[in-house]
Design a protein around this motif. Sequence first.
Motif, PDB file in Angstrom:
ATOM      1  N   ASP A   4      78.420  19.558  69.072  1.00  0.00           N
ATOM      2  CA  ASP A   4      78.080  18.180  68.723  1.00  0.00           C
ATOM      3  C   ASP A   4      79.319  17.289  68.728  1.00  0.00           C
ATOM      4  N   GLY A   5      80.206  17.554  69.702  1.00  0.00           N
ATOM      5  CA  GLY A   5      81.401  16.739  69.880  1.00  0.00           C
ATOM      6  C   GLY A   5      82.604  17.154  69.059  1.00  0.00           C
ATOM      7  N   ALA A   6      82.445  18.147  68.171  1.00  0.00           N
ATOM      8  CA  ALA A   6      83.556  18.578  67.317  1.00  0.00           C
ATOM      9  C   ALA A   6      84.028  19.963  67.749  1.00  0.00           C
ATOM     10  N   PRO A   7      85.346  20.154  67.864  1.00  0.00           N
ATOM     11  CA  PRO A   7      85.844  21.471  68.276  1.00  0.00           C
ATOM     12  C   PRO A   7      85.664  22.506  67.159  1.00  0.00           C
ATOM     13  N   PHE A   8      85.566  23.763  67.546  1.00  0.00           N
ATOM     14  CA  PHE A   8      85.475  24.853  66.569  1.00  0.00           C
ATOM     15  C   PHE A   8      86.242  26.057  67.094  1.00  0.00           C
ATOM     16  N   SER A   9      86.646  26.913  66.179  1.00  0.00           N
ATOM     17  CA  SER A   9      87.306  28.173  66.517  1.00  0.00           C
ATOM     18  C   SER A   9      87.013  29.157  65.390  1.00  0.00           C
ATOM     19  N   TYR A  10      86.422  30.296  65.741  1.00  0.00           N
ATOM     20  CA  TYR A  10      86.064  31.319  64.764  1.00  0.00           C
ATOM     21  C   TYR A  10      86.649  32.655  65.186  1.00  0.00           C
ATOM     22  N   GLN A  11      87.155  33.372  64.190  1.00  0.00           N
ATOM     23  CA  GLN A  11      87.613  34.738  64.432  1.00  0.00           C
ATOM     24  C   GLN A  11      87.217  35.595  63.222  1.00  0.00           C
ATOM     25  N   TRP A  12      86.655  36.751  63.474  1.00  0.00           N
ATOM     26  CA  TRP A  12      86.261  37.658  62.394  1.00  0.00           C
ATOM     27  C   TRP A  12      86.196  39.072  62.941  1.00  0.00           C
ATOM     28  N   GLN A  13      85.999  40.018  62.039  1.00  0.00           N
ATOM     29  CA  GLN A  13      85.906  41.411  62.462  1.00  0.00           C
ATOM     30  C   GLN A  13      84.778  42.134  61.744  1.00  0.00           C
ATOM     31  N   PHE A  14      84.296  43.208  62.367  1.00  0.00           N
ATOM     32  CA  PHE A  14      83.273  44.071  61.781  1.00  0.00           C
ATOM     33  C   PHE A  14      83.585  45.492  62.218  1.00  0.00           C
ATOM     34  N   SER A  15      82.906  46.470  61.649  1.00  0.00           N
ATOM     35  CA  SER A  15      83.158  47.868  62.006  1.00  0.00           C
ATOM     36  C   SER A  15      81.847  48.607  62.226  1.00  0.00           C
ATOM     37  N   THR A  16      81.888  49.571  63.117  1.00  0.00           N
ATOM     38  CA  THR A  16      80.701  50.380  63.419  1.00  0.00           C
ATOM     39  C   THR A  16      80.631  51.583  62.484  1.00  0.00           C
ATOM     40  N   SER A  17      79.449  52.186  62.425  1.00  0.00           N
ATOM     41  CA  SER A  17      79.252  53.365  61.579  1.00  0.00           C
ATOM     42  C   SER A  17      80.088  54.527  62.095  1.00  0.00           C
ATOM     43  N   ALA A  18      80.482  55.417  61.186  1.00  0.00           N
ATOM     44  CA  ALA A  18      81.385  56.519  61.548  1.00  0.00           C
ATOM     45  C   ALA A  18      80.739  57.486  62.525  1.00  0.00           C
ATOM     46  N   ALA A  19      79.447  57.736  62.378  1.00  0.00           N
ATOM     47  CA  ALA A  19      78.759  58.661  63.269  1.00  0.00           C
ATOM     48  C   ALA A  19      77.992  57.877  64.313  1.00  0.00           C
ATOM     49  N   ALA A  20      78.002  58.401  65.530  1.00  0.00           N
ATOM     50  CA  ALA A  20      77.234  57.759  66.596  1.00  0.00           C
ATOM     51  C   ALA A  20      75.762  57.789  66.224  1.00  0.00           C
ATOM     52  N   GLN A  21      75.083  56.674  66.396  1.00  0.00           N
ATOM     53  CA  GLN A  21      73.669  56.569  66.062  1.00  0.00           C
ATOM     54  C   GLN A  21      72.857  56.510  67.342  1.00  0.00           C
ATOM     55  N   ALA A  22      72.055  57.550  67.563  1.00  0.00           N
ATOM     56  CA  ALA A  22      71.224  57.571  68.754  1.00  0.00           C
ATOM     57  C   ALA A  22      70.105  56.563  68.630  1.00  0.00           C
TER      58      ALA A  22
ATOM     59  N   ARG B 109      76.865  34.061  61.894  1.00  0.00           N
ATOM     60  CA  ARG B 109      77.536  35.064  62.737  1.00  0.00           C
ATOM     61  C   ARG B 109      76.949  36.446  62.461  1.00  0.00           C
ATOM     62  N   TYR B 110      76.644  37.158  63.551  1.00  0.00           N
ATOM     63  CA  TYR B 110      76.138  38.519  63.399  1.00  0.00           C
ATOM     64  C   TYR B 110      76.571  39.371  64.596  1.00  0.00           C
ATOM     65  N   PRO B 111      77.088  40.604  64.332  1.00  0.00           N
ATOM     66  CA  PRO B 111      77.433  41.149  63.017  1.00  0.00           C
ATOM     67  C   PRO B 111      78.358  40.202  62.261  1.00  0.00           C
ATOM     68  N   GLY B 112      78.207  40.188  60.950  1.00  0.00           N
ATOM     69  CA  GLY B 112      78.914  39.217  60.142  1.00  0.00           C
ATOM     70  C   GLY B 112      80.338  39.617  59.816  1.00  0.00           C
ATOM     71  N   PRO B 113      81.106  38.670  59.293  1.00  0.00           N
ATOM     72  CA  PRO B 113      82.487  38.945  58.893  1.00  0.00           C
ATOM     73  C   PRO B 113      82.561  40.062  57.861  1.00  0.00           C
ATOM     74  N   GLY B 114      83.333  41.106  58.166  1.00  0.00           N
ATOM     75  CA  GLY B 114      83.505  42.219  57.254  1.00  0.00           C
ATOM     76  C   GLY B 114      82.342  43.191  57.220  1.00  0.00           C
ATOM     77  N   GLN B 115      81.333  43.007  58.044  1.00  0.00           N
ATOM     78  CA  GLN B 115      80.166  43.891  58.019  1.00  0.00           C
ATOM     79  C   GLN B 115      80.551  45.301  58.465  1.00  0.00           C
ATOM     80  N   ALA B 116      80.046  46.299  57.760  1.00  0.00           N
ATOM     81  CA  ALA B 116      80.324  47.699  58.079  1.00  0.00           C
ATOM     82  C   ALA B 116      79.037  48.395  58.507  1.00  0.00           C
ATOM     83  N   ASP B 117      79.208  49.581  59.084  1.00  0.00           N
ATOM     84  CA  ASP B 117      78.075  50.423  59.484  1.00  0.00           C
ATOM     85  C   ASP B 117      77.165  49.749  60.499  1.00  0.00           C
ATOM     86  N   VAL B 118      77.747  48.947  61.384  1.00  0.00           N
ATOM     87  CA  VAL B 118      76.967  48.373  62.487  1.00  0.00           C
ATOM     88  C   VAL B 118      76.655  49.495  63.473  1.00  0.00           C
TER      89      VAL B 118
END
Length: 359
Positions: free
Chosen positions: A323-341, A243-252
């Motif tokens: 592949d025939g098996a059900p899945f369910s994923y939930q996670w969160q990430f956060s963006t960097s505090a300053a806007a990145q041009a 998963r990307y951005p990954g679980p708990g990833q900061a400064d995206v």
Amino acid sequence: MAITGAAGDSPQDFWPLARTPPLDDNERMSRLPGLLVRSGFLAILAVTLLALLWLVGVHPANPAAQAAPADTPAAVQYVPVVLQPVPPTATPPPTATPGTTPHPEVLAGVNAARAAAGAPPVTFDPVLDDNCWQHARYMVENAHLTHQQNPSLPYASDAGQICADNGNIWLASPYPWPYWESTDPLAWWLWSVTHRLWLLYPTTPTFGFGFYTNGSNAAGGALDVLSELDWGAEGSFDGWPLRYPGPGQADVPAWDMPITLNWRYLGPSPTLAAASLTTGDGTAVAHTANNSLPSGHKGIQILPVADLAPGTTYVVAISGSYDGAPFSYQWQFSTSAAAQAVPGAGDPAWTPAGARPSP
């Protein structure tokens, strides 16, 4: 007389002393006076030499002090004449082209992204680094973003073509002053789904990276992500899906950053049942979602329709079957505090297409 040197040397032949037949008793007696005279002369000569040595301060060692223990045989050393040819020196491994610079800051960035996604770290190989530096130089000097070098153009090389065949590539336009940095390509490759998924692929242990700028401050980068890929290890990796951005990833970066969930390249495609993207307070974020990943990758992507807000937590939820098996994923990430041009955007000297990732 034969003598052997170090272990493994063949015997070395030396000239022996000449030998004569044994003498009878009459001959011995007839030669006795001469032998006595010679013996007396040798004795006088030995005494004279010892006296001279004593006068100049060179004294013979005390025999008692130098005597070896009775059970220790005296060591006999020989210096053999080596007649065999000296073994050839081993050929040294290939080295990088002079001027190729290691980029630990890029390696750190690559491994940080891989860790966020749940992939193991990689190393950079000097030979692959050099291949990619050569291809980056080719692209910059010929102002051509390409995976296929033209042998008739300057700086084309077989080594550079290896990276072109197996790598992510990036090219940025000239600038009025030094602007581009070695980490700029990495930001773009993580934004591009095609390039991201090869960069994060968990069964590739070794990459190569090259970055090149010229006198006009144009820049190019290349990352070999396929030369060392271990296809046979896909099935044994137990961290799918990534998963990307990954679980708990900061400064995206607060761009329209794609969100991906991917499985092994040679496996089946997943079925998407539902996907959502919201802020931490539950506000829905406009997006599209599908399982049509580029370049044959297998997974699901969520594509925001606008740039993400800076300093914001986002929650992702995806469900379906693989592949025939059900899945369910939930996670969160956060963006960097300053806007990145986007690097270079808004400057009149910047050509937007020049810094976009390769197709």
